[in-house]
Design an enzyme around this catalytic site. Structure first.
Site, PDB file in Angstrom:
ATOM      1  N   PRO A  94      48.834  26.636  48.985  1.00  8.93           N
ATOM      2  CA  PRO A  94      49.386  26.214  47.576  1.00  8.93           C
ATOM      3  C   PRO A  94      48.711  24.975  46.934  1.00  8.93           C
ATOM      4  O   PRO A  94      48.901  24.935  45.868  1.00  8.93           O
ATOM      5  CB  PRO A  94      50.702  26.143  47.869  1.00  8.93           C
ATOM      6  CG  PRO A  94      51.133  26.012  49.148  1.00  8.93           C
ATOM      7  CD  PRO A  94      49.868  26.343  49.979  1.00  8.93           C
ATOM      8  N   GLU A 122      53.928  25.059  56.093  1.00  6.58           N
ATOM      9  CA  GLU A 122      54.377  24.008  56.502  1.00  6.58           C
ATOM     10  C   GLU A 122      53.087  23.012  56.265  1.00  6.58           C
ATOM     11  O   GLU A 122      52.971  21.918  56.091  1.00  6.58           O
ATOM     12  CB  GLU A 122      54.789  23.688  57.767  1.00  6.58           C
ATOM     13  CG  GLU A 122      56.055  24.537  57.968  1.00  6.58           C
ATOM     14  CD  GLU A 122      55.979  25.981  58.253  1.00  6.58           C
ATOM     15  OE1 GLU A 122      54.776  26.603  58.220  1.00  6.58           O
ATOM     16  OE2 GLU A 122      57.051  26.577  58.920  1.00  6.58           O
ATOM     17  N   ARG A 160      35.578  44.547  45.696  1.00 11.47           N
ATOM     18  CA  ARG A 160      35.403  45.419  44.517  1.00 11.47           C
ATOM     19  C   ARG A 160      34.378  45.100  43.528  1.00 11.47           C
ATOM     20  O   ARG A 160      33.874  45.715  42.877  1.00 11.47           O
ATOM     21  CB  ARG A 160      36.853  45.712  43.941  1.00 11.47           C
ATOM     22  CG  ARG A 160      37.559  44.533  43.229  1.00 11.47           C
ATOM     23  CD  ARG A 160      38.907  44.740  42.744  1.00 11.47           C
ATOM     24  NE  ARG A 160      39.022  46.126  41.852  1.00 11.47           N
ATOM     25  CZ  ARG A 160      38.563  46.257  40.631  1.00 11.47           C
ATOM     26  NH1 ARG A 160      38.196  45.225  40.096  1.00 11.47           N
ATOM     27  NH2 ARG A 160      38.658  47.378  40.003  1.00 11.47           N
ATOM     28  N   ASP A 175      37.066  45.665  33.723  1.00 16.16           N
ATOM     29  CA  ASP A 175      38.366  45.108  34.297  1.00 16.16           C
ATOM     30  C   ASP A 175      39.028  44.048  33.292  1.00 16.16           C
ATOM     31  O   ASP A 175      38.327  43.375  32.776  1.00 16.16           O
ATOM     32  CB  ASP A 175      38.223  44.334  35.683  1.00 16.16           C
ATOM     33  CG  ASP A 175      38.107  45.482  36.834  1.00 16.16           C
ATOM     34  OD1 ASP A 175      38.440  46.694  36.596  1.00 16.16           O
ATOM     35  OD2 ASP A 175      37.841  44.975  37.753  1.00 16.16           O
TER      36      ASP A 175
HETATM   37  N1  ADE Z   1      49.843  29.968  51.139  1.00 13.30           N
HETATM   38  C1  ADE Z   1      51.083  29.495  50.647  1.00 13.30           C
HETATM   39  N2  ADE Z   1      51.370  29.720  49.714  1.00 13.30           N
HETATM   40  C2  ADE Z   1      49.955  30.154  48.968  1.00 13.30           C
HETATM   41  C3  ADE Z   1      49.613  30.218  47.541  1.00 13.30           C
HETATM   42  N3  ADE Z   1      50.206  30.320  46.618  1.00 13.30           N
HETATM   43  N4  ADE Z   1      48.177  30.573  47.602  1.00 13.30           N
HETATM   44  C4  ADE Z   1      47.406  30.710  48.833  1.00 13.30           C
HETATM   45  N5  ADE Z   1      47.841  30.524  50.207  1.00 13.30           N
HETATM   46  C5  ADE Z   1      49.254  30.222  50.110  1.00 13.30           C
END
Ligand code: ADE
Length: 235
Positions: A94, A122, A160, A175
């Site tokens: 994230p 984590e 793709r 797209d």
């Molecule tokens: N792992 C945990 N959350 C994620 C996200 N939003 N994007 C990519 N990998 C992740």
């Protein structure tokens, strides 16, 4: 393109790449996708892949040794500067910059060997990021339990776009997002369904008119649903 996915849950991917466009691209030799269990690269007798964080705190952190060993096996080196040209090592987390169509296009165009490391929420020992990763990617501002669902998103959106992966060359160009706009609405038979009619312009066979209508509707839809995208669209 060759894609290697590194995960502690290889079973997660058992069938997910065996449908539709990805399956066809694999059968046509456009892409090869291999999923690897990080645990197979664990060095200790307990096959440990994670451990408690230094400094304390919740959860477990993925250990560096198995991931370095996997990269050495798959790429031939864990020296990022020595990766062969066209090699990208992606860490899904994230924390990465948000993924979008431009990043998918860039990877489809430039990468011929993609190694995707699925992190856990984590965390992954930061030395993996410092030494091995070329692209850290988040698929959006929300937290998944791990990178596995994100890997499916990233692989699908890239495959793709590979030459000849889609039946028609123009499909990907139209797209959503590739022109900076959402896609226009689509209809199929019947021409009238429960009192709802397909717009006349689509039935009259005038291709110039149809193109104009599609562009206008794409613009309207984007203005209504994603006004933030409009600044990218000239005209
Ligand atoms: N792992 C945990 N959350 C994620 C996200 N939003 N994007 C990519 N990998 C992740």
């Amino acid at each position: 393109m060759k894609i290697d996915v590194l995960t502690i849950f290889p079973e997660f991917f058992r069938e997910v790449f065996d449908f539709g466009i990805i399956r066809r691209a694999k059968l046509a030799g456009i892409v090869e996708i291999n999923v690897h269990d990080i645990r197979e690269y664990a060095v200790d007798k307990h096959k440990m892949v994670d451990d408690r964080p230094f400094g304390g705190g919740d959860g477990m952190v993925l250990k560096p040794e198995p991931i370095f060993a996997a990269i050495e096996d798959l790429i031939g080196t864990s020296e990022r500067a020595a990766y062969p040209q066209g090699t990208c090592v992606v860490l899904l987390s994230p924390q990465g910059p948000p993924f979008g169509q431009p990043a998918a296009m860039e990877l489809a165009d430039t990468a011929d060997h993609l190694v995707i490391i699925c992190g856990r929420y984590e965390g992954v020992d930061e030395r993996v990021n410092e030494a091995l990763v070329t692209d850290e990617i988040s698929i959006g501002d929300y937290v998944l339990s791990g990178g596995e669902p994100a890997a499916v998103v990233v692989v699908d959106s890239i495959v793709r776009l590979l030459p000849d992966a889609l039946g028609s060359e123009t499909s990907a160009e139209n797209d959503s997002f590739s022109r900076g706009l959402l896609d226009c609405p689509h209809y199929t038979r019947p021409a009238e369904f429960r009192g709802m009619k397909v717009p006349d312009v689509l039935l009259n066979g005038d291709h110039a008119e149809i193109e104009k209508w599609r562009y206008q509707r794409a613009l309207e839809k984007t203005r209504a649903l994603r006004p933030d995208l409009i600044k990218n669209e000239e005209g």
